[in-house]
Design a protein around this motif. Structure first.
Motif, mmCIF file in Angstrom:
data_model
loop_
_atom_site.group_PDB
_atom_site.id
_atom_site.type_symbol
_atom_site.label_atom_id
_atom_site.label_comp_id
_atom_site.label_asym_id
_atom_site.label_seq_id
_atom_site.Cartn_x
_atom_site.Cartn_y
_atom_site.Cartn_z
ATOM 1 N N VAL A 259 0.852 -1.188 0.000
ATOM 2 C CA VAL A 259 0.000 0.000 0.000
ATOM 3 C C VAL A 259 0.891 1.243 0.000
ATOM 4 N N PRO A 260 0.759 2.138 -0.985
ATOM 5 C CA PRO A 260 1.612 3.336 -1.033
ATOM 6 C C PRO A 260 1.093 4.480 -0.165
ATOM 7 N N TYR A 261 0.443 4.158 0.926
ATOM 8 C CA TYR A 261 -0.067 5.153 1.863
ATOM 9 C C TYR A 261 0.344 4.758 3.273
ATOM 10 N N ALA A 262 0.514 5.746 4.132
ATOM 11 C CA ALA A 262 0.801 5.506 5.540
ATOM 12 C C ALA A 262 -0.349 6.030 6.383
ATOM 13 N N ILE A 263 -0.677 5.308 7.448
ATOM 14 C CA ILE A 263 -1.715 5.725 8.380
ATOM 15 C C ILE A 263 -1.071 6.537 9.494
ATOM 16 N N ILE A 264 -1.681 7.672 9.837
ATOM 17 C CA ILE A 264 -1.174 8.544 10.895
ATOM 18 C C ILE A 264 -2.175 8.556 12.047
ATOM 19 N N VAL A 265 -1.689 8.325 13.251
ATOM 20 C CA VAL A 265 -2.525 8.301 14.456
ATOM 21 C C VAL A 265 -1.844 9.145 15.534
ATOM 22 N N PRO A 266 -2.551 10.061 16.180
ATOM 23 C CA PRO A 266 -3.900 10.535 15.863
ATOM 24 C C PRO A 266 -3.867 11.623 14.790
ATOM 25 N N ARG A 267 -5.052 12.034 14.348
ATOM 26 C CA ARG A 267 -5.167 13.037 13.298
ATOM 27 C C ARG A 267 -6.034 14.188 13.774
ATOM 28 N N LEU A 268 -5.717 15.401 13.295
ATOM 29 C CA LEU A 268 -6.470 16.596 13.656
ATOM 30 C C LEU A 268 -7.383 17.014 12.503
ATOM 31 N N PHE A 269 -8.494 17.614 12.845
ATOM 32 C CA PHE A 269 -9.422 18.112 11.838
ATOM 33 C C PHE A 269 -8.784 19.226 11.013
ATOM 34 N N CYS A 270 -8.020 20.104 11.670
ATOM 35 C CA CYS A 270 -7.433 21.248 10.977
ATOM 36 C C CYS A 270 -6.347 20.839 9.994
ATOM 37 N N GLU A 271 -5.807 19.629 10.114
ATOM 38 C CA GLU A 271 -4.730 19.206 9.223
ATOM 39 C C GLU A 271 -5.216 18.964 7.799
ATOM 40 N N SER A 272 -6.506 18.793 7.631
ATOM 41 C CA SER A 272 -7.044 18.605 6.281
ATOM 42 C C SER A 272 -6.921 19.869 5.442
ATOM 43 N N PHE A 273 -6.695 21.005 6.080
ATOM 44 C CA PHE A 273 -6.589 22.281 5.375
ATOM 45 C C PHE A 273 -5.139 22.744 5.245
ATOM 46 N N GLN A 274 -4.206 21.886 5.627
ATOM 47 C CA GLN A 274 -2.793 22.233 5.564
ATOM 48 C C GLN A 274 -2.099 21.407 4.486
ATOM 49 N N THR A 275 -1.191 22.033 3.766
ATOM 50 C CA THR A 275 -0.395 21.345 2.755
ATOM 51 C C THR A 275 1.070 21.700 2.941
ATOM 52 N N LEU A 276 1.918 20.961 2.270
ATOM 53 C CA LEU A 276 3.351 21.198 2.392
ATOM 54 C C LEU A 276 3.748 22.562 1.846
ATOM 55 N N ASP A 277 3.028 23.027 0.830
ATOM 56 C CA ASP A 277 3.356 24.326 0.239
ATOM 57 C C ASP A 277 3.064 25.490 1.181
ATOM 58 N N ASP A 278 2.257 25.265 2.213
ATOM 59 C CA ASP A 278 1.987 26.334 3.183
ATOM 60 C C ASP A 278 3.262 26.810 3.853
ATOM 61 N N TYR A 279 4.256 25.934 3.935
ATOM 62 C CA TYR A 279 5.494 26.258 4.626
ATOM 63 C C TYR A 279 6.608 26.639 3.662
ATOM 64 N N ALA A 280 6.264 26.757 2.386
ATOM 65 C CA ALA A 280 7.246 27.170 1.388
ATOM 66 C C ALA A 280 7.052 28.621 0.955
ATOM 67 N N PHE A 281 5.846 29.167 1.169
ATOM 68 C CA PHE A 281 5.554 30.539 0.771
ATOM 69 C C PHE A 281 5.566 31.462 1.980
ATOM 70 N N LYS A 282 5.392 32.730 1.719
ATOM 71 C CA LYS A 282 5.331 33.721 2.780
ATOM 72 C C LYS A 282 4.119 33.451 3.682
ATOM 73 N N PRO A 283 4.235 33.755 4.970
ATOM 74 C CA PRO A 283 3.122 33.469 5.889
ATOM 75 C C PRO A 283 1.808 34.133 5.499
ATOM 76 N N TYR A 284 1.851 35.374 4.995
ATOM 77 C CA TYR A 284 0.605 36.045 4.663
ATOM 78 C C TYR A 284 -0.119 35.350 3.511
ATOM 79 N N TYR A 285 0.638 34.854 2.537
ATOM 80 C CA TYR A 285 0.013 34.150 1.418
ATOM 81 C C TYR A 285 -0.516 32.785 1.865
ATOM 82 N N SER A 286 0.246 32.083 2.682
ATOM 83 C CA SER A 286 -0.196 30.785 3.186
ATOM 84 C C SER A 286 -1.452 30.922 4.031
ATOM 85 N N THR A 287 -1.515 31.993 4.843
ATOM 86 C CA THR A 287 -2.711 32.238 5.647
ATOM 87 C C THR A 287 -3.924 32.497 4.762
ATOM 88 N N PHE A 288 -3.724 33.271 3.686
ATOM 89 C CA PHE A 288 -4.819 33.557 2.753
ATOM 90 C C PHE A 288 -5.326 32.274 2.095
#
Length: 485
Positions: A259-288
């Motif tokens: 299976v090319p997926y990993a299970i993560i325990v536990p998980r947060l609801f807010c993590e569904s709205f976060q991506t890796l690119d959020d930490y590559a751009f400026k904070p103001y753009y990532s927040t937007f």
């Protein structure tokens, strides 16, 4: 003897009877290769599974050294010489029963048995075909790594180890599935994960009594509380870098072979709205971008139901111009608003499912034909009004912004539509309260699903409501221990 009994049956010391038992258990399978030869004057057999190992490796590292072993007085001396003086493979387990023997053979090991010995020596010479490391298909990014997990569990472990070279990273392999004998691996940072959390996860995994484990869906129900949860309290990812970041926060990951997926325990609801690119751009753009996803999530669930509820029960909320436009369009449609909306959404789900299951060239053509021809024809024929089609399309497209939540969003969209069609905005409010209660009550292993929003923690908001810079996030980062009881 039952088919399950061979798992614990000890290996027979008599070689001829041993071979007969092995052939009986395997049913004479053609891919089981039996190579009889003499090693050190002792009659031996090397077992392997065709297509699961490298013929070049087994010839150079196993056959050639074994053929040059000097004559030994007994098979016990032969095995002792091989174990103590010969390094034929890095991974060299010992099988004491037929269950261990067949699992090693079917995993790509070469297994050596000798006349007079009730154990078998195995040598790791795996060489089966596998898919190369490619870019993840479901978690794309612009600025980050383009490596994704593959189907081979040991390759996935190496991808994690390459990014986390800390000695505190622990990986433990175990087997689940009586028939499939699937390798699973639990990964965690021993200096970050709470001991109680780790023990509870081990207890949950011990409850798995399945005959086969072929995907994450076989394991995730055992890691969740078992009560009705609209949103899953366990997450999945196909990105090694995302998994490593969760391990550093004190999470636990489970890898499944094949299976090319990993299970993560536990998980947060807010993590569904976060991506890796959020930490590559400026904070103001990532927040937007993050707030755009929050808005898209709300639109994906509520937009069709609010439209139907206002049009049917609360038309006074619309200005006169917009109300006249809607009245003019809806009078042409022969169906009620609820029936019309349900028909459009069901039609979309059928098109989506057909596009996924059909071969890719045909699936793309089906989506184009259904979207352009059927949708346009339905509007022109008067079966569906243009505003309704626009509302449903906007709601569905908004759901694409949060792909991990697509299954619950799809069901909630139907549920809120029926509530709004029957009771108006009051029905939507009642169902919204029930959904909110369900989300807030979701808690596995003593870890709230809605953290750090509820219960509120100020330090966690630096990467939830907004995305602050790394200068601030590097001090007092959010970890599992902040909430674990």
């Amino acid at each position: 003897m039952k088919t399950e009994d061979y798992y614990y049956s000890p290996i027979i010391s008599d070689l001829q009877k041993n071979l007969s038992e092995i052939k009986r258990i395997s049913g004479g399978s053609t891919d089981l290769m039996v190579n009889e030869f003499y090693c050190g004057g002792i009659r031996c057999v090397l077992l392997c599974c065709e297509g699961m190992l490298s013929t070049q490796t087994i010839s150079e590292l196993i056959f050639e050294p074994l053929m040059h072993v000097e004559k030994k007085a007994s098979s016990h001396d032969l095995f002792k010489h091989i174990q103590d003086n010969m390094l034929l493979a890095v991974d060299s387990p010992v099988a004491e029963n037929y269950g261990q023997l067949f699992r090693l053979v079917n995993s790509g090991f070469a297994v050596l048995i000798a006349d007079g010995m009730n154990i078998a020596l195995a040598f790791g010479v795996q060489g089966f075909a596998m898919r190369g490391i490619t870019e993840p298909t479901g978690e794309g990014n612009i600025m980050g790594s383009h490596e994704g997990f593959v189907e081979v569990i040991r390759t996935n472990i190496s991808l994690i180890r390459r990014k986390l070279k800390s000695p505190f990273l622990v990986t433990k392999l175990f087997v689940k599935g009586d028939k499939s004998q699937t390798d699973l691996c639990i990964c965690y940072m021993q200096d970050r994960v709470p001991k109680k959390l780790l023990n509870k996860i081990h207890e949950s995994l011990d409850h798995i009594r399945l005959e086969s484990v072929f995907s994450t869906g076989y394991v995730r129900p055992f890691l969740e509380s078992g009560s009705f949860e609209l949103f899953s309290s366990t997450g999945t990812t196909e990105r090694p870098d995302v998994l490593c970041s969760k391990l550093i926060e004190g999470r636990v990951a489970i890898l499944i072979d094949g299976v090319p997926y990993a299970i993560i325990v536990p998980r947060l609801f807010c993590e569904s709205f976060q991506t890796l690119d959020d930490y590559a751009f400026k904070p103001y753009y990532s927040t937007f971008i993050r707030w755009v996803k929050y808005a898209a999530f709300i639109l994906a669930i509520f937009l069709p139901s609010v439209y139907v509820a206002i049009a049917m029960y609360h038309p006074e909320l619309l200005n006169s111009t917009l109300l006249m436009i809607l009245v003019q369009e809806e009078t042409k449609a022969p169906l009620s608003l609820v029936t019309e909306a349900l028909g459009v959404m069901i039609m979309y789900e059928i098109i989506r499912e057909a596009g996924i299951r059909l071969p890719k060239p045909v699936g793309g053509a089906v989506s184009i034909v259904a979207g352009l021809i059927i949708g346009d024809a339905a509007v022109k024929s008067g079966l569906i009004s243009t505003p309704m089609l626009t509302i449903i399309a906007l709601s569905i497209i908004s759901g694409f912004a949060v792909p991990e939540l697509n299954p619950p969003v799809t069901i909630l969209r139907f549920g809120f539509l029926l509530a709004g069609g029957m009771l108006g905005l009051f029905g939507i409010s009642l169902l919204a309260c029930a959904v909110l209660i369900n989300i807030c009550s979701t808690e596995d292993y003593g870890f709230p699903f809605t953290a750090p929003l509820s219960p509120f923690k100020a330090s966690g908001m630096r990467d939830t409501a907004i995305r602050t810079g790394f200068r601030k996030m590097q001090t007092g980062g959010f970890t599992v221990e902040d909430y674990h009881e």
